[in-house]
Every structure is written in structure tokens, then in C-alpha cells.
Enzyme design. Structure first.
Site, PDB file in Angstrom:
ATOM      1  N   ALA A   1       0.833  -1.198   0.000  1.00 59.04           N
ATOM      2  CA  ALA A   1       0.000   0.000   0.000  1.00 59.04           C
ATOM      3  C   ALA A   1       0.869   1.250   0.000  1.00 59.04           C
ATOM      4  CB  ALA A   1      -0.900  -0.004   1.228  1.00 59.04           C
ATOM      5  N   CYS A   2       0.276   2.378  -0.364  1.00 61.65           N
ATOM      6  CA  CYS A   2       0.988   3.651  -0.379  1.00 61.65           C
ATOM      7  C   CYS A   2       1.456   4.004   1.025  1.00 61.65           C
ATOM      8  CB  CYS A   2       0.068   4.763  -0.884  1.00 61.65           C
ATOM      9  SG  CYS A   2      -0.095   4.728  -2.647  1.00 61.65           S
ATOM     10  N   PRO A   3       2.595   4.648   1.180  1.00 59.33           N
ATOM     11  CA  PRO A   3       3.485   5.114   0.096  1.00 59.33           C
ATOM     12  C   PRO A   3       4.618   4.136  -0.233  1.00 59.33           C
ATOM     13  CG  PRO A   3       4.218   6.054   2.150  1.00 59.33           C
ATOM     14  CD  PRO A   3       3.115   5.078   2.498  1.00 59.33           C
TER      15      PRO A   3
END
Lengths: 75, 404
Positions: A12-14
């Protein structure tokens, strides 16, 4: 001109962006990095960042909800 | 990295409303179609939160939502999509080569729907604060500035109307205008309303000198264009409405553009190059809306289909034959028809095929082949012109003597 694959599937981000930035740092001009992602937010911030650096970017949808961001380090 | 080559019937450049509609029509006509978009599908419409004038949605619809529906619909017709930047478009034989950094796409027809982008002032630090206080869409960002002070740059219809819209949210709306006091580029109705609006304040004879701030924009320094005086304005946000620029850089030396850089087409969306069409905001026209882009896209997709059918005639009837005479004529001209009768006899005598191209409705095939103006005669062997002549002045076929 080398081509390198960076697996960010399931991340998942970042995380994908940070991994991409680190990978590109060590690459030579003309090299290509292919980043595999399946998180929609990375599909925006990874290409946005790369374009901002002036690199060539192409996004390919390789499967349902799965993309490859192809980045050529141009400078 | 080796460059790939891929063949398509139609390549659409740009994934906004016009491009998606073009792709829908081309895909539905069973043409092998590719749509190339440089960032995200949806185009400029995704920057509008409420579209009230696109028919079929009486309650209005969010621009992003509407574009998602467009997206879903055109993909249904088997259109391929690539998200990347187009670097160049060049002629290759009777086709066009559309190049991205990894692939050359060879297309029989190209539809350009690259749209445009807001114009910037070019003042110091502008890029730094883009989307960090500098905005281009009041409808999108007004709510973010509820109870705050904003500055609008520009005095055209967009600037004044969006400025008035901002007064519904913001405590103060300041407007920087390049003209003398009381003069605006906006229409008269908007101008009068704006001058009466208590929340709107005007700073005349000014343009932007520089932007200042930390993580976000804090101050815009305006410059009085007559005295050179710098006027600092502390703001929470700044809206630029100083016009719109078409994305036509790569077409500058290829297509005819108008004085402002928009692509010139006829009502069939045909550009100055045979086989290249344009649709949507990038086209030189009076009204730029989702609804007009859709109309352009439908016409461009349909015309591309017709054009490809014509090109196929060329390939099957002329270029793939061992030898053939090609007669370009205008079927509505008496003399041209008389010539046709003579030519039919002539070709029979010589035992060579005659391909007849009527240029009355469309002159395209003649242009693609490079034949002389009607009436004219060309002789092809194995896809190549061996001899050609206009029959306008002198209607005899002696130039073919010794050749056939």
C-alpha cells in the site's frame, strides 16, 4: 540498457513510491524499471512522481486491478 | 530496449470525452482501435464536480462519475487502452506512425483529441504552489476556501463568473485585472453583477509578479503595470483564469493550426492531413463542452471508419494489382463521362484493367494516391505509378504509348 522488475504487489501507499525512488536512484540513464502494483493510489503517485522527474512513463494494465508502470530513466 | 511495432486501424490520442466517444464509434464499427492517454482517463471533465448541461442527467452529474460511465461504455467495444505520452506522429506510406517511448503504432487513421490545459502567468514560484494554493477550478476547490480570502487572476467570462461563484463560499474575493478601472473582458451582464457584489474587490492595472509561501501559498505579489509598484496580497488561495492552451505542440509542423494553436478541421473533423481527424476541445471551434466533444467524437469515429474503407479500396483495387489504369473523374461532369467511355474501349483494346474513381463526393482517394486533378489518368504496375497525366487540356492517351 538494462530492464529491471520491482515487485510492489500487495503493497500500500506510500511503499511502492518509496521503493521506486530507491530503485531508480541506483539505475543508469537509459535503464528501464518496471513496477508491478495493485494498489490504485500507487497507480497515481508513482507515475506522477516519475513524470515530474522528466522520465518516460507508460502504464499497462496486466490484469484485473493489476498494473505495470514502466519507467525509463531519461536524465 | 527495442522498440515494438503494432498495427491498428484507428489510434485515438487523448482519453477525454471526445476521445472516448471516437473510440466508442470506431470500436463499435469493429475497427481495431487503440486509445492512448497520457495520464488518467476522463480528461478535463473530471475537474468539474457538477455537470448540469449534459443531456440525459436531469439532476446533474459529477464530472468524474460521468467520465467513468463513458470509460465503461467504450471499453465494451474491445478498444485497447495505453496510458502513456505520445512523442510524435509521422507519415509512413499511406498510414501514420504514432510513437510512444516504447512502441510505434502504425495506424490507418488517427483521431487527435488531446484537449488543452489552463494557461499560467509564468510568474516566479508558480510551479511550486500549483495545487498548493494555486487552483484552476472554482467549482472543484471553492469549498476548501469556505470563510477564507482568495485572489482571482483575470477578467474574462470564466474569471468573473467563477469569481462570483467563489463569493458564495469565501469571505473575500479579490480580483486582479490588467485593464484600467471598470474595464473587464467579461460580458456586460457579468461585469455589472460583479461590480455590485460586496464581497468582490478589484485591483486594476495589475498582473502577478511572484508567489510566496511555505508548504502552501500565503501571498501573491501583484505588480502595477503602469507604475511598477509591487502590491502584496495575503491570501489563502489563488485562482488563475487567464485562458486555455491547446495541447498541439507535437502537431505544429504537421497539421494546420489557427492563430491560437487549435487544430483547424472541416465539419467532418478532417484536418489538413488525409487520415488524421480531430475531435473535442483541441479543435478550433466556438463552444467547448462535454456535449460538443461527444458530437465531434461521433463524427470523427464515423469518418475514420469511412476513410479506412476507402483506403482498403485503394489497396485491393490498385496497389495489389499487377497492372491497372486508374481514372480519376467527376461523375457529374459530362465531358468526364464521355472520356470514361473512350477509356473503357482503350483499356479493353490494350487488355489492361481500368479502375474508376469518382471524386465528385470525396476527393480523398485521389489525394492519398497523389493523382492529378480530375479528369486525370494514372497507370500502375505492382503498386507503383509508371505514368500519369492530366486529361484536362488534352484528352488523348498517347503518353501511354510504348508503356503499356
Amino acid at each position: 540498457m538494462a530492464e529491471q522488475y520491482l515487485d510492489c504487489l500487495g503493497e500500500a501507499c506510500p511503499v511502492p513510491l518509496v521503493k521506486t525512488q530507491n530503485a531508480i536512484k541506483d539505475m543508469a540513464v537509459g535503464d528501464v524499471l518496471v513496477v508491478g502494483i495493485d494498489h490504485t493510489c500507487a497507480m497515481k503517485n508513482v507515475p506522477d512522481w516519475a513524470r515530474g522527474q522528466g522520465y518516460n512513463v507508460e502504464i499497462e494494465e496486466v490484469g484485473e486491478g493489476e498494473w505495470e508502470v514502466v519507467i525509463e530513466k531519461t536524465c | 530496449m527495442e522498440k515494438k511495432r503494432e498495427n491498428y486501424d484507428v489510434v485515438v490520442i487523448g482519453g477525454g470525452a471526445g476521445g472516448m466517444t471516437s473510440a466508442l464509434y470506431a470500436g463499435r464499427a469493429r475497427l481495431k482501435t487503440l486509445l492512448i492517454e497520457k495520464s488518467l482517463i476522463g480528461g478535463l471533465a473530471t475537474y468539474t464536480s457538477e455537470i448540469e448541461n449534459y443531456p440525459g442527467f436531469p439532476e446533474g452529474i459529477d464530472g468524474t462519475e460521468l467520465m467513468k460511465l463513458f470509460d465503461k461504455q467504450f471499453r465494451k467495444f474491445g478498444v485497447d487502452v495505453k496510458l502513456t505520452d505520445v512523442k510524435s506522429v509521422e507519415k509512413e506510406g499511406s498510414a501514420w506512425k504514432v510513437s510512444t517511448f516504447r512502441t510505434d503504432y502504425i495506424a490507418k487513421a488517427v483521431i487527435v483529441s488531446t484537449g488543452g490545459r489552463p494557461r499560467m502567468t509564468g510568474a516566479e514560484n508558480e510551479e511550486t504552489f500549483r495545487d498548493k494554493g494555486i487552483s484552476f477550478c472554482a467549482t472543484c476547490d471553492a469549498a476548501r476556501y469556505t470563510g477564507k480570502k482568495v485572489l482571482v487572476i483575470g477578467s474574462g467570462d470564466a474569471a468573473i463568473e467563477e469569481g462570483m461563484f467563489l463569493t458564495r463560499f469565501c469571505s473575500e474575493v479579490w480580483v486582479s485585472v490588467v485593464h484600467d478601472e471598470g474595464i473587464m473582458d467579461a460580458n456586460e451582464v457579468a461585469r455589472e453583477k460583479a461590480l455590485k457584489n460586496e464581497k468582490m474587490h478589484f485591483i486594476w492595472n495589475t498582473g502577478v509578479d511572484s508567489y510566496e509561501g511555505d508548504e502552501i501559498l500565503r501571498r501573491v505579489n501583484l505588480k502595477n503595470l503602469k507604475t511598477g509598484e509591487i502590491i502584496p496580497v495575503d491570501v489563502d488561495g489563488c485562482f488563475l483564469f487567464i485562458g486555455y492552451l491547446p495541447n498541439t505542440k507535437i502537431f505544429e509542423n504537421l497539421l494546420e493550426l489557427d492563430s491560437r494553436g487549435y487544430i483547424v478541421t472541416n465539419e467532418n473533423m478532417e484536418t489538413s492531413q488525409v487520415g488524421i481527424f480531430a475531435a473535442g476541445d483541441v479543435r478550433s471551434k466556438a463552444l467547448r463542452q462535454v456535449s460538443t466533444a461527444v458530437g465531434d467524437g461521433a463524427v470523427a469515429g464515423y469518418m475514420a471508419e469511412r476513410y479506412i474503407a476507402e483506403v482498403e479500396v485503394i489497396e485491393n483495387d490498385i496497389l495489389n494489382k499487377d497492372r491497372t489504369l486508374v481514372y480519376f473523374y467527376n461523375a457529374s461532369e459530362n465531358e468526364d463521362r464521355t472520356l470514361l467511355t473512350r477509356l473503357e474501349l482503350f483499356s479493353k483494346e490494350k487488355g489492361v484493367d481500368l479502375t474508376v474513381i469518382d471524386c465528385y463526393k470525396s476527393d480523398k482517394i485521389r489525394k492519398v494516391l497523389g493523382g492529378a486533378e480530375t479528369p486525370s489518368l494514372s497507370y500502375y504496375e505492382k503498386g507503383k505509378v509508371v505514368a500519369e497525366s492530366s486529361l484536362r487540356e488534352k484528352s488523348d492517351f498517347s503518353f501511354l504509348e510504348g508503356i503499356i
